[in-house]
Design an enzyme around this catalytic site. Sequence first.
Site, PDB file in Angstrom:
ATOM      1  N   CYS A   1      23.234  33.739 -44.060  1.00 38.62           N
ATOM      2  CA  CYS A   1      23.157  33.509 -45.515  1.00 38.62           C
ATOM      3  C   CYS A   1      23.210  34.807 -46.307  1.00 38.62           C
ATOM      4  O   CYS A   1      22.393  35.710 -46.094  1.00 38.62           O
ATOM      5  CB  CYS A   1      21.844  32.770 -45.807  1.00 38.62           C
ATOM      6  SG  CYS A   1      21.437  32.706 -47.553  1.00 38.62           S
TER       7      CYS A   1
ATOM      8  N   TYR B   1      31.622  30.184 -53.320  1.00 42.16           N
ATOM      9  CA  TYR B   1      31.113  28.830 -53.049  1.00 42.16           C
ATOM     10  C   TYR B   1      31.798  27.807 -53.953  1.00 42.16           C
ATOM     11  O   TYR B   1      32.071  26.682 -53.550  1.00 42.16           O
ATOM     12  CB  TYR B   1      29.586  28.770 -53.256  1.00 42.16           C
ATOM     13  CG  TYR B   1      28.825  29.393 -52.099  1.00 42.16           C
ATOM     14  CD1 TYR B   1      28.353  28.612 -51.056  1.00 42.16           C
ATOM     15  CD2 TYR B   1      28.602  30.768 -52.045  1.00 42.16           C
ATOM     16  CE1 TYR B   1      27.671  29.175 -49.985  1.00 42.16           C
ATOM     17  CE2 TYR B   1      27.924  31.349 -50.980  1.00 42.16           C
ATOM     18  CZ  TYR B   1      27.463  30.547 -49.949  1.00 42.16           C
ATOM     19  OH  TYR B   1      26.796  31.109 -48.893  1.00 42.16           O
TER      20      TYR B   1
HETATM   21  N1  LIG Z   1      19.115  30.926 -55.252  1.00 38.91           N
HETATM   22  C1  LIG Z   1      18.891  31.031 -53.896  1.00 38.91           C
HETATM   23  C2  LIG Z   1      20.054  30.424 -53.125  1.00 38.91           C
HETATM   24  C3  LIG Z   1      19.792  30.414 -51.671  1.00 38.91           C
HETATM   25  C4  LIG Z   1      20.774  29.518 -50.932  1.00 38.91           C
HETATM   26  O1  LIG Z   1      21.581  28.798 -51.528  1.00 38.91           O
HETATM   27  N2  LIG Z   1      20.692  29.547 -49.602  1.00 38.91           N
HETATM   28  C5  LIG Z   1      21.542  28.680 -48.794  1.00 38.91           C
HETATM   29  C6  LIG Z   1      22.076  29.422 -47.596  1.00 38.91           C
HETATM   30  S1  LIG Z   1      23.358  30.537 -47.933  1.00 38.91           S
HETATM   31  C7  LIG Z   1      20.726  27.563 -48.210  1.00 38.91           C
HETATM   32  O2  LIG Z   1      19.662  27.815 -47.678  1.00 38.91           O
HETATM   33  N3  LIG Z   1      21.218  26.343 -48.280  1.00 38.91           N
HETATM   34  C8  LIG Z   1      20.570  25.222 -47.690  1.00 38.91           C
HETATM   35  C9  LIG Z   1      21.159  23.929 -48.183  1.00 38.91           C
HETATM   36  O3  LIG Z   1      22.080  23.950 -48.992  1.00 38.91           O
HETATM   37  O4  LIG Z   1      20.685  22.891 -47.742  1.00 38.91           O
HETATM   38  C10 LIG Z   1      18.692  32.488 -53.597  1.00 38.91           C
HETATM   39  O5  LIG Z   1      19.522  33.320 -53.989  1.00 38.91           O
HETATM   40  O6  LIG Z   1      17.693  32.815 -52.994  1.00 38.91           O
END
Ligand SMILES: N[C@@H](CCC(=O)N[C@@H](CS)C(=O)NCC(=O)O)C(=O)O
Length: 397
Positions: free
Chosen positions: A49, A192
């Site tokens: 990530c 994204y």
């Molecule tokens: N706003 C958050 C975004 C974090 C994020 O989107 N992480 C993704 C991984 S790249 C995630 O964990 N996604 C899990 C999901 O969509 O279920 C940050 O910057 O900390």
Amino acid sequence: MARSALDEMSTTGAFVRTPSTFRNSISRDPNSPFPAEAGRYHLYVSFACPWASRCLAYLKIKGLDKAISFSSVKAIWGRTKDTDEHMGWVFPASNTEDPGAEPDRLNGAKSIRDLYELASTNYSGKFTVPVLWDKKQKTIVNNESAEIIRMFNTEFNDIAENAAVDLYPPHLQAQINEVNDWIYDAINNGVYKCGFAKKQEPYDEAVTKLYEALDKCEEILSKQRYLCGETLTEADIRLFVTLIRFDEVYAVHFKCNKRLLREYPNIFNYTKDIFQVPGVSSTVNMEHIKKHYYGSHPSINPFGIVPHGGERELRLLALAALKGVAAAGAECADCVGFLRTGHSHQTLGKRSIEVAARRVAGYDRRDPAVALGQCPVKPFAAVNVDRRRWRWPPFAN
Ligand SMILES: N[C@@H](CCC(=O)N[C@@H](CS)C(=O)NCC(=O)O)C(=O)O
């Protein structure tokens, strides 16, 4: 409320990211609810990530990785509960199951979802990484990477090994914020928006914006070493985590293939430049990155096939760059380590003169020698960029 990035869709077919929920702050004030203390906090990441990786990069750059523990989940999303179909970040059962990932020894959680449910009984959002966990209160302090990196930059300075490193110095804050805004929208989140678009129009819009922004970066980096001038800042780390994933993943998986990163000479060498900041390379796990994206989004890549990347081209470029750096280093006190390669100012003749001339004229990263032999630039003194540590690509021996 979306439970995963795959559900974050507007009615027009565009990807729309939901804001993070846990927004508490760690403070240097010992009387605050979350005071900065060594050994108290844990950072849960996924090496795949980009948002979590920027926090990890900060842990390393600031020298906080002994004071704040961290661990990574498995690369590929799995079922987070037996009772429903949700797919998300899960922990391995052992250290060897998915090298790099570790079981959750703190809370015995099986998934990141378990942690959110431990921290809150009525949480209804996504179960994202990074998660900054308080071992004492057994709760999530913050799950927004943009805020976590600011805390790491300033609030732990009494215990950070590199306390003097300031990636958000007061005199550059307005500029960093301005750069972050357009880079976040068009590049970090932009890839994204390209990848998760479900209609042609939002994809077209996102990809156009993405390449306008990359062209703008290329232009900026043809004149100066970093996005906000001559010193590495938060803006660079935020951009880096997207760049390092670009050719291997975003170009293919998210259809960001109008131009590859390695076709942008200045951006590409800039990426390699940041990769060498001590500690940063250890935060890049290309195995996890590729396995995750290609393996966790069945709506985009139904068979989960992981494409071969451009390892050979990257290795050749690295070699060319290494030779060039030796040339530039011959006359550069800053790069004096390269003298050990056996090249010297005297023996390089015409080439070294050309290199020097271009170097004086500007920061022409089209020549890798100049890219890393930017003598007029003071190195990032506090962490002492060691240009001998040339390692590229990040995933090959
Ligand atoms: N706003 C958050 C975004 C974090 C994020 O989107 N992480 C993704 C991984 S790249 C995630 O964990 N996604 C899990 C999901 O969509 O279920 C940050 O910057 O900390």
